[in-house]
Scaffold this motif. Structure first.
Motif, PDB file in Angstrom:
ATOM      1  N   GLY A   1       0.804  -1.223   0.000  1.00  0.00           N
ATOM      2  CA  GLY A   1       0.000   0.000   0.000  1.00  0.00           C
ATOM      3  C   GLY A   1       0.833   1.267   0.000  1.00  0.00           C
ATOM      4  N   ALA A   2       2.128   1.148  -0.270  1.00  0.00           N
ATOM      5  CA  ALA A   2       3.009   2.322  -0.255  1.00  0.00           C
ATOM      6  C   ALA A   2       2.637   3.304  -1.365  1.00  0.00           C
ATOM      7  CB  ALA A   2       4.460   1.887  -0.422  1.00  0.00           C
ATOM      8  N   ASP A   3       2.556   4.579  -1.013  1.00  0.00           N
ATOM      9  CA  ASP A   3       2.325   5.617  -2.021  1.00  0.00           C
ATOM     10  C   ASP A   3       3.634   6.214  -2.510  1.00  0.00           C
ATOM     11  OD1 ASP A   3       3.021   7.861  -0.117  1.00  0.00           O
ATOM     12  OD2 ASP A   3       1.196   7.155   0.863  1.00  0.00           O
ATOM     13  N   THR A   4       4.757   5.871  -1.831  1.00  0.00           N
ATOM     14  CA  THR A   4       6.057   6.454  -2.144  1.00  0.00           C
ATOM     15  C   THR A   4       7.161   5.427  -1.919  1.00  0.00           C
ATOM     16  OG1 THR A   4       5.274   8.646  -1.451  1.00  0.00           O
ATOM     17  CG2 THR A   4       7.666   8.333  -1.575  1.00  0.00           C
ATOM     18  N   VAL A   5       8.140   5.427  -2.817  1.00  0.00           N
ATOM     19  CA  VAL A   5       9.329   4.590  -2.674  1.00  0.00           C
ATOM     20  C   VAL A   5      10.546   5.498  -2.557  1.00  0.00           C
ATOM     21  CG1 VAL A   5      10.816   2.851  -3.760  1.00  0.00           C
ATOM     22  CG2 VAL A   5       8.327   2.709  -4.007  1.00  0.00           C
ATOM     23  N   ILE A   6      11.398   5.215  -1.576  1.00  0.00           N
ATOM     24  CA  ILE A   6      12.687   5.897  -1.474  1.00  0.00           C
ATOM     25  C   ILE A   6      13.770   4.895  -1.846  1.00  0.00           C
ATOM     26  CG2 ILE A   6      14.374   6.982   0.058  1.00  0.00           C
ATOM     27  CD1 ILE A   6      12.088   8.070   1.717  1.00  0.00           C
ATOM     28  N   THR A   7      14.610   5.263  -2.813  1.00  0.00           N
ATOM     29  CA  THR A   7      15.667   4.350  -3.246  1.00  0.00           C
ATOM     30  C   THR A   7      16.946   5.105  -3.575  1.00  0.00           C
ATOM     31  OG1 THR A   7      16.290   2.630  -4.839  1.00  0.00           O
ATOM     32  CG2 THR A   7      14.862   4.389  -5.651  1.00  0.00           C
ATOM     33  N   GLY A   8      18.052   4.523  -3.155  1.00  0.00           N
ATOM     34  CA  GLY A   8      19.361   5.053  -3.525  1.00  0.00           C
ATOM     35  C   GLY A   8      19.966   4.285  -4.682  1.00  0.00           C
ATOM     36  N   ASN A   9      19.172   3.405  -5.330  1.00  0.00           N
ATOM     37  CA  ASN A   9      19.674   2.590  -6.439  1.00  0.00           C
ATOM     38  C   ASN A   9      20.267   3.456  -7.548  1.00  0.00           C
ATOM     39  OD1 ASN A   9      18.637   0.422  -5.014  1.00  0.00           O
ATOM     40  ND2 ASN A   9      17.654  -0.489  -6.805  1.00  0.00           N
ATOM     41  N   TRP A  10      21.230   2.875  -8.242  1.00  0.00           N
ATOM     42  CA  TRP A  10      21.877   3.580  -9.349  1.00  0.00           C
ATOM     43  C   TRP A  10      22.195   2.588 -10.457  1.00  0.00           C
ATOM     44  CZ3 TRP A  10      26.996   1.924 -10.056  1.00  0.00           C
ATOM     45  CH2 TRP A  10      27.596   1.286  -8.964  1.00  0.00           C
ATOM     46  N   GLY A  11      22.477   3.149 -11.666  1.00  0.00           N
ATOM     47  CA  GLY A  11      22.834   2.307 -12.796  1.00  0.00           C
ATOM     48  C   GLY A  11      21.713   1.359 -13.178  1.00  0.00           C
ATOM     49  N   SER A  12      22.081   0.135 -13.539  1.00  0.00           N
ATOM     50  CA  SER A  12      21.095  -0.848 -13.990  1.00  0.00           C
ATOM     51  C   SER A  12      20.076  -1.166 -12.903  1.00  0.00           C
ATOM     52  CB  SER A  12      21.795  -2.134 -14.433  1.00  0.00           C
ATOM     53  OG  SER A  12      22.480  -2.733 -13.346  1.00  0.00           O
ATOM     54  N   ASP A  13      20.469  -1.048 -11.632  1.00  0.00           N
ATOM     55  CA  ASP A  13      19.547  -1.368 -10.541  1.00  0.00           C
ATOM     56  C   ASP A  13      18.406  -0.368 -10.425  1.00  0.00           C
ATOM     57  OD1 ASP A  13      20.781  -3.716  -9.781  1.00  0.00           O
ATOM     58  OD2 ASP A  13      22.046  -2.779  -8.261  1.00  0.00           O
ATOM     59  N   LEU A  14      18.597   0.847 -10.876  1.00  0.00           N
ATOM     60  CA  LEU A  14      17.495   1.806 -10.901  1.00  0.00           C
ATOM     61  C   LEU A  14      16.739   1.717 -12.216  1.00  0.00           C
ATOM     62  CD1 LEU A  14      15.891   4.025  -9.542  1.00  0.00           C
ATOM     63  CD2 LEU A  14      17.544   5.697 -10.425  1.00  0.00           C
ATOM     64  N   ALA A  15      17.468   1.579 -13.317  1.00  0.00           N
ATOM     65  CA  ALA A  15      16.812   1.495 -14.623  1.00  0.00           C
ATOM     66  C   ALA A  15      15.853   0.305 -14.670  1.00  0.00           C
ATOM     67  CB  ALA A  15      17.862   1.368 -15.730  1.00  0.00           C
ATOM     68  N   LEU A  16      16.289  -0.859 -14.197  1.00  0.00           N
ATOM     69  CA  LEU A  16      15.444  -2.052 -14.224  1.00  0.00           C
ATOM     70  C   LEU A  16      14.304  -1.962 -13.205  1.00  0.00           C
ATOM     71  CD1 LEU A  16      18.200  -4.792 -14.651  1.00  0.00           C
ATOM     72  CD2 LEU A  16      16.581  -3.975 -16.377  1.00  0.00           C
ATOM     73  N   LEU A  17      14.539  -1.259 -12.107  1.00  0.00           N
ATOM     74  CA  LEU A  17      13.483  -1.072 -11.105  1.00  0.00           C
ATOM     75  C   LEU A  17      12.338  -0.234 -11.676  1.00  0.00           C
ATOM     76  CD1 LEU A  17      12.284  -1.180  -8.226  1.00  0.00           C
ATOM     77  CD2 LEU A  17      13.729   0.805  -7.668  1.00  0.00           C
ATOM     78  N   VAL A  18      12.657   0.905 -12.286  1.00  0.00           N
ATOM     79  CA  VAL A  18      11.584   1.761 -12.809  1.00  0.00           C
ATOM     80  C   VAL A  18      10.916   1.117 -14.026  1.00  0.00           C
ATOM     81  CG1 VAL A  18      12.608   3.870 -11.875  1.00  0.00           C
ATOM     82  CG2 VAL A  18      13.178   3.163 -14.195  1.00  0.00           C
TER      83      VAL A  18
END
Length: 410
Positions: A228-245
């Motif tokens: 039920g989260a309305d917000t995600v906080i992430t410090g991911n970078w590179g492929s780990d952020l690209a694949l997450l989004v």
């Protein structure tokens, strides 16, 4: 006799003049130790190009009159490979190293540089950290031989949560981060800051995942949706952020993302138009700053057909050039002393390399992913989108105290 005195005077003046510009014309080599292969390879190659671009730019004109040369070493994002690269660089006589991708790598390099410099007086090496943001590096593990040109994890979180506390639609937050020091610190400081500034916000989930190993983030998106989260906080970078989004877009998650590295290679393409108005970034620069950054970005794009987003690199060349001029030397020992406490203007305003811990103090910007327009026209990776500024934070807002007990060489 008078003629001889004149010759002596001229010789002294020549010697003084030579000493004043002892470093002029020297070539200063910088070893860049970062991934240039594997999942994080595209990011590392972009940053190698950034260093090479600014080495050429500053060689044409800099305060010290030196020439810059960058030598790239592929560390495959491995601390062990990085130590091998450090040795190879020192064997080549390189006395300045730069690194930014991975705080685990930076920690290994700091320890190795400290030991080398203690055992090899006269052959000291200086570590220019442009992106490894573990706060410990300028606190409990601070080193005289280490200077950080990026805001650390705690500083960015301080600014980010200063904005978030005034957003009433944020009620439930999920923390998703890489399982190493930086990701762990993002989660830690997010919880501390939210508890202090918005105790009503619930942290409804928290996950740490392996660094640069996950290829499918859909299971994590399913957990985020279920929480039920309305917000995600992430410090991911590179492929780990690209694949997450990418997984968020495909999985239909419509919450907001508060990030550190949306503008980094691959993430704009993964976002496309799917994150418009919902993805935020906290950083020391953005795509639409104008001034010298606008020209640099245009020239970089023309030269490499790629986007330049690592503004800590011109910070490094600016500060190094001034320090070498003031030190009248390229010797890392003298340059380190001249870097301590250095203040100057850069593309994002005044910067200061705080003497107590060698942590740069600088302006930060919160931006949001949206369609490019006449006001904010720069479109990374030809997406038709951009990061538009929402809030500017003066250096004092994000500045955090330090516990550093600096040990300086005698």
């Amino acid at each position: 006799m008078k003629f001889k005195q004149q010759l002596v005077s001229l010789a002294i003046l020549a010697a003084v003049g030579s000493a004043a510009f002892a470093q002029s014309g020297e070539t200063v080599k910088i070893a860049l130790i970062d991934p240039q292969s594997g999942l994080m390879g595209p990011l590392g190659l972009n940053q190698l190009r950034s260093f090479q671009f600014f080495a050429d730019t500053f060689t044409k004109s800099n305060a010290a009159g030196v020439k810059y040369e960058v030598v790239g070493f592929d560390n495959k994002l491995s601390p062990a490979e990085s130590l091998n690269a450090l040795k190879a660089a020192m064997d080549q006589g390189i006395r300045y190293i730069a690194q930014g991708n991975g705080s685990s790598v930076a920690g290994a390099l700091i320890d190795a540089v400290n030991k080398h410099n203690e055992r090899n007086p006269g052959k000291e090496v200086l570590f220019l950290n442009y992106a490894a943001v573990d706060p410990d590096f300028t606190n409990s593990k601070c080193s005289y031989w280490h200077f950080r040109f990026d805001a650390d994890t705690s500083m960015k979180m301080e600014a980010m949560t200063t904005f978030m506390k005034d957003q009433p639609d944020i009620k439930k937050v999920y923390l998703l981060n890489q399982n190493y020091s930086h990701g762990q610190q993002v989660a830690k400081f997010a919880k501390e800051n939210l508890s202090r500034k918005r105790p009503d916000i619930q942290v409804v989930g928290e996950d740490l995942h392996p660094l640069a190993q996950v290829r499918d983030f859909s299971p994590y998106i399913a957990k985020i949706k279920a929480s039920g989260a309305d917000t995600v906080i992430t410090g991911n970078w590179g492929s780990d952020l690209a694949l997450l989004v990418k997984a968020a877009n495909e999985g239909g998650y419509n919450g907001k993302f508060y990030t550190y590295y949306t503008g980094v290679t691959g993430t704009p393409t993964a976002l496309s138009t799917g994150g418009a108005g919902r993805v935020y970034q906290i950083a020391y620069q953005h795509y639409n700053m104008g001034g010298p950054m606008e020209k640099w970005m245009a020239d970089f794009k023309k030269r490499y057909n790629d986007d330049m987003f690592t503004g800590s690199v011109p910070h490094i060349f600016t500060a190094l050039s001034i320090a070498m001029k003031n030190a009248k030397s390229t010797d890392p020992v003298k340059v380190a002393a001249a870097l301590e406490g250095l203040k100057t203007n850069s593309f994002n305003g005044e910067i200061e390399l705080r003497k107590t811990d060698h942590q740069i103090q600088q302006t930060l910007f919160l931006t949001v992913w949206q369609k490019a327009d006449k006001k904010y026209p720069y479109s990374p990776e030809n997406t038709g989108m951009t990061l538009a500024p929402v809030k500017t934070f003066e250096p004092y807002v994000a500045s955090t105290p330090t516990s550093c007990q600096m040990k300086r060489p005698s």
